[in-house]
Design a protein around this motif. Structure first.
Motif, short mmCIF file in Angstrom:
data_model
loop_
_atom_site.label_atom_id
_atom_site.label_comp_id
_atom_site.label_asym_id
_atom_site.label_seq_id
_atom_site.Cartn_x
_atom_site.Cartn_y
_atom_site.Cartn_z
N ASN A 2 0.83 -1.21 0.00
CA ASN A 2 0.00 0.00 0.00
C ASN A 2 0.86 1.25 0.00
OD1 ASN A 2 -2.55 -1.27 0.05
ND2 ASN A 2 -2.31 -1.67 2.22
N LYS A 49 -8.25 6.26 2.77
CA LYS A 49 -8.08 4.86 3.18
C LYS A 49 -6.71 4.33 2.76
CE LYS A 49 -12.96 3.69 3.17
NZ LYS A 49 -14.03 2.92 2.56
N LEU A 50 -6.29 4.70 1.55
CA LEU A 50 -4.98 4.28 1.08
C LEU A 50 -3.88 4.97 1.89
CD1 LEU A 50 -3.45 2.54 -0.91
CD2 LEU A 50 -3.56 4.41 -2.55
N ALA A 53 -3.65 3.04 5.13
CA ALA A 53 -3.02 1.75 4.91
C ALA A 53 -1.51 1.90 4.67
CB ALA A 53 -3.67 1.04 3.72
N THR A 56 0.16 2.60 7.95
CA THR A 56 0.25 1.38 8.74
C THR A 56 1.39 0.50 8.24
OG1 THR A 56 -2.13 1.47 9.12
CG2 THR A 56 -1.05 -0.63 9.52
N ASP A 57 1.54 0.38 6.93
CA ASP A 57 2.65 -0.38 6.36
C ASP A 57 3.99 0.22 6.77
OD1 ASP A 57 0.89 -2.07 5.12
OD2 ASP A 57 1.26 -1.32 3.08
#
Length: 94
Positions: A2, A49-50, A53, A56-57
């Motif tokens: 992501n 949202k991306l 994500a 988070t990655d």
């Protein structure tokens, strides 16, 4: 994965904004600055949202630490006990 997708989208939008600004005669430096600001702002607002994500990655890359073994945990607890005992004897409060 992501993080890579989000980075590519941000760079594509920044590049497109740069070329549009440069085409309309904003000058090189102003086009670079405007392209970066506009491209990154659009990607942040249009793809939340991306963005989450990808964050988070990215965070996961720095949180990967091997778990401590039972022996390491016991050693750490023993050393902490020795340290506390030494501080009590010296009269140091934490």
């Amino acid at each position: 994965m992501n993080f890579l997708k989000y980075t590519i989208i941000r760079l594509a939008l920044a590049t497109a904004a740069f070329f549009v600004a440069y085409y309309f005669g904003a000058g090189l430096y102003l086009s670079i600055l405007g392209g970066a600001i506009i491209g990154f702002a659009i990607s942040y607002l249009a793809f939340p949202k991306l963005h989450l994500a990808a964050a988070t990655d990215f965070n996961g890359w720095f949180k990967r630490r091997p778990a401590k073994s039972k022996v390491e945990e016991e050693n750490q607890a023993f050393e902490d006990g020795l340290d506390e005992e030494a501080r009590k004897q010296e009269g140091i409060d934490i």
